[in-house]
Design a protein around this motif. Structure first.
Motif, PDB file in Angstrom:
ATOM      1  N   ALA A 188      23.627  38.017 -63.292  1.00 47.06           N
ATOM      2  CA  ALA A 188      22.550  37.829 -62.333  1.00 47.06           C
ATOM      3  C   ALA A 188      22.905  38.410 -60.966  1.00 47.06           C
ATOM      4  O   ALA A 188      22.029  38.817 -60.235  1.00 47.06           O
ATOM      5  CB  ALA A 188      22.220  36.336 -62.197  1.00 47.06           C
ATOM      6  N   GLU A 233      24.186  29.312 -56.097  1.00 52.92           N
ATOM      7  CA  GLU A 233      22.891  29.002 -56.731  1.00 52.92           C
ATOM      8  C   GLU A 233      22.410  30.141 -57.626  1.00 52.92           C
ATOM      9  O   GLU A 233      21.242  30.534 -57.599  1.00 52.92           O
ATOM     10  CB  GLU A 233      21.854  28.636 -55.676  1.00 52.92           C
ATOM     11  N   GLY A 234      23.340  30.659 -58.432  1.00 55.30           N
ATOM     12  CA  GLY A 234      23.042  31.776 -59.319  1.00 55.30           C
ATOM     13  C   GLY A 234      21.871  31.513 -60.247  1.00 55.30           C
ATOM     14  O   GLY A 234      21.659  30.403 -60.701  1.00 55.30           O
ATOM     15  N   THR A 235      21.113  32.539 -60.502  1.00 53.98           N
ATOM     16  CA  THR A 235      19.925  32.576 -61.369  1.00 53.98           C
ATOM     17  C   THR A 235      18.761  31.750 -60.840  1.00 53.98           C
ATOM     18  O   THR A 235      17.817  31.490 -61.569  1.00 53.98           O
ATOM     19  CB  THR A 235      20.231  32.165 -62.838  1.00 53.98           C
ATOM     20  N   THR A 236      18.816  31.360 -59.572  1.00 55.85           N
ATOM     21  CA  THR A 236      17.671  30.668 -58.972  1.00 55.85           C
ATOM     22  C   THR A 236      17.079  31.567 -57.882  1.00 55.85           C
ATOM     23  O   THR A 236      17.678  32.561 -57.484  1.00 55.85           O
ATOM     24  CB  THR A 236      18.074  29.319 -58.327  1.00 55.85           C
ATOM     25  N   GLN A 293      19.447  32.260 -54.969  1.00 64.10           N
ATOM     26  CA  GLN A 293      20.738  32.902 -55.224  1.00 64.10           C
ATOM     27  C   GLN A 293      21.135  33.793 -54.065  1.00 64.10           C
ATOM     28  O   GLN A 293      20.322  34.528 -53.510  1.00 64.10           O
ATOM     29  CB  GLN A 293      20.673  33.740 -56.492  1.00 64.10           C
ATOM     30  N   ARG A 340      24.862  36.141 -52.796  1.00 64.35           N
ATOM     31  CA  ARG A 340      26.213  36.603 -53.105  1.00 64.35           C
ATOM     32  C   ARG A 340      26.945  36.864 -51.801  1.00 64.35           C
ATOM     33  O   ARG A 340      26.432  37.549 -50.913  1.00 64.35           O
ATOM     34  CB  ARG A 340      26.134  37.878 -53.940  1.00 64.35           C
TER      35      ARG A 340
END
Length: 121
Positions: A1, A75-78, A81, A83
């Motif tokens: 993601a 909060e990956g894949t939301t 998210q 980085r």
């Protein structure tokens, strides 16, 4: 993601996933940080945001290059998210200044530079 290939041809042929919810210097830790520091592949740490400073110190103390890139994927894949990129040497300060909070997945290794992201700090 987050656009990070945990294995990438010519960069990493393996990845290891560990929990970071117990700090390396805690006697309850079951993770062999010395062995992980010697691996050349990708290291993925779950539940380690609040311990990442100590984790980075342990990896460097056991021989991992302080300039090793890493990415924190919050909060990956939301829809929320984000980085944040750093190195083992800078991650403790970057987590503070960027206010990185759990939940986040931490990806450590050269593959971080293969995906899109902010420049390393």
């Amino acid at each position: 993601a987050a656009g990070i290939p945990v294995t990438h041809r010519g960069v990493a042929h393996e990845f290891t996933v560990v929990s970071g919810h117990v700090a390396p210097d805690d006697p309850r830790s079951l993770v062999d940080w010395a062995s992980l520091a010697k691996l050349t592949g990708t290291l993925v740490i779950l539940m380690g945001v609040d311990k990442i400073g100590k984790i980075a110190e342990a990896l460097v103390a056991h021989g991992k290059d302080p300039g090793t890139p890493l990415a924190l994927v919050q909060e990956g894949t939301t829809a929320a998210q984000r980085r944040v990129d750093a190195t083992l040497a800078t991650v403790a300060e970057v987590v503070r200044t960027e206010d990185v909070r759990p939940p986040a997945v931490i990806v450590i290794g050269p593959v971080v530079a293969e995906g899109p992201g902010k420049p390393l700090r």
